[in-house]
Write an enzyme that holds these catalytic residues in place. Sequence first.
Site, PDB file in Angstrom:
ATOM      1  N   GLU A  69      49.500 -52.255  25.013  1.00  0.00           N
ATOM      2  CA  GLU A  69      49.592 -51.221  23.972  1.00  0.00           C
ATOM      3  C   GLU A  69      48.363 -50.306  23.928  1.00  0.00           C
ATOM      4  OE1 GLU A  69      51.468 -52.385  20.125  1.00  0.00           O
ATOM      5  OE2 GLU A  69      51.543 -54.372  21.010  1.00  0.00           O
TER       6      GLU A  69
ATOM      7  N   HIS B  47      54.854 -74.763  38.882  1.00  0.00           N
ATOM      8  CA  HIS B  47      56.166 -75.178  39.393  1.00  0.00           C
ATOM      9  C   HIS B  47      57.005 -73.990  39.852  1.00  0.00           C
ATOM     10  CE1 HIS B  47      55.428 -79.307  38.099  1.00  0.00           C
ATOM     11  NE2 HIS B  47      54.762 -78.728  37.102  1.00  0.00           N
TER      12      HIS B  47
ATOM     13  N   LYS C 171      62.099 -47.913  18.315  1.00  0.00           N
ATOM     14  CA  LYS C 171      62.463 -48.187  16.911  1.00  0.00           C
ATOM     15  C   LYS C 171      63.352 -47.062  16.364  1.00  0.00           C
ATOM     16  CE  LYS C 171      58.562 -51.220  15.912  1.00  0.00           C
ATOM     17  NZ  LYS C 171      57.411 -51.592  15.141  1.00  0.00           N
TER      18      LYS C 171
HETATM   19  C1  F6R Z   1      51.880 -51.778  16.870  1.00  0.00           C
HETATM   20  C2  F6R Z   1      52.096 -53.127  17.336  1.00  0.00           C
HETATM   21  C3  F6R Z   1      53.502 -53.607  17.510  1.00  0.00           C
HETATM   22  C4  F6R Z   1      54.073 -54.056  16.154  1.00  0.00           C
HETATM   23  C5  F6R Z   1      55.500 -54.540  16.301  1.00  0.00           C
HETATM   24  C6  F6R Z   1      56.089 -55.081  15.012  1.00  0.00           C
HETATM   25  O1  F6R Z   1      50.511 -51.644  16.558  1.00  0.00           O
HETATM   26  O2  F6R Z   1      51.170 -53.816  17.594  1.00  0.00           O
HETATM   27  O3  F6R Z   1      53.482 -54.690  18.419  1.00  0.00           O
HETATM   28  O4  F6R Z   1      53.272 -55.052  15.606  1.00  0.00           O
HETATM   29  O5  F6R Z   1      56.306 -53.488  16.763  1.00  0.00           O
HETATM   30  O6  F6R Z   1      55.861 -54.227  13.942  1.00  0.00           O
HETATM   31  P1  F6R Z   1      55.256 -54.813  12.595  1.00  0.00           P
HETATM   32  O7  F6R Z   1      53.970 -55.446  12.959  1.00  0.00           O
HETATM   33  O8  F6R Z   1      55.092 -53.648  11.698  1.00  0.00           O
HETATM   34  O9  F6R Z   1      56.275 -55.800  12.106  1.00  0.00           O
END
Ligand code: F6R
Length: 317
Positions: free
Chosen positions: A202, A218, A311
Amino acid sequence: MEALERFWEQLLPREELRPLPLEGSAGVVFCGMGGSGVVGSLCARLLEEKGFEKPLFVVKDYRLPPAVRKGYAALCVSYSGNTEETLHNFRQLLERGIKPVCLTSGGKLAEEAKEAGCEVHLLPGGYQPRFALGFMLSKALLLLGFDGERLKKAAHFLKESLPRLKEKAQKVAERLYGYAPLLVATPLTAAAAERWKAQINENAKSPAYAVFLPEAHHNEVMGWVNPHLREAFSFLLFEDSQDHPRNLKRVDVTEALLKDLGVSPLRLKGEGEDYLQRLLYLLHLGDWVSVFLAEAYRYDPETVPLIKGIKERLSNA
Ligand code: F6R
């Protein structure tokens, strides 16, 4: 960078939290994804190391394990409060007669949890979830009955270690530049490796992979025989002094095997006087490696456009 400089501070206990009644529970289930989900991986391992004897589930999927039923303690962690998998888990838990404790900065999770009469712990807003790990982890550990003083000590240890840790991180980042990091982790370092991988993905916008001993012995190792593909990777071996002696032996064997293939892996372990400190040290080293790598690749560590895009696509689907 600023959030990382203050990671140790995020870990400091801010208030008295009433621990969950784990002794009377049937087990514990952690739900959360990505930067929030790693809280579950870390807590489950730390609880196990503390001698907690009941079943522990870390869920990073829509589906809750069928074994999770009324009587389980549940922790739903979503920094934004809008992660669909975690919301789905939360609703399923309610259907099974479990009132999860929620850690979030707001969103639907805060709304629905309050409506359902669940315990909600609000996190400070304005961070990328992964840069708020210290806040989430600190609250989660206190809720699980970890001693606030121990946490404070670990936080201060990290603060004192920071200059040295950053220096080391810079060197590791230089070594990883131009390669896809391949992390080989032992059971006690697996949660830190999960965080390293995600942070490199990320923040540095780089592929990174984590594989786990003893299982990797393995299967995974056979892939390393292929010189064309092997050259794409930079190998890191993680270990903890308290890992099972046979797993520590396996780290030695992994190093020897890679050397025979002409590869010099980098061995890394956490520092500190107990497992919590060592785990946090190793994890935080990876945080810094990932931002130094981002700098080297000239990426902004904060933005995650593809994750945001996924998302959005899913919310319209
Ligand atoms: C963004 C990040 C992502 C979010 C993940 C879940 O900084 O690290 O890995 O953590 O998309 O979102 P949340 O944490 O808001 O439930």
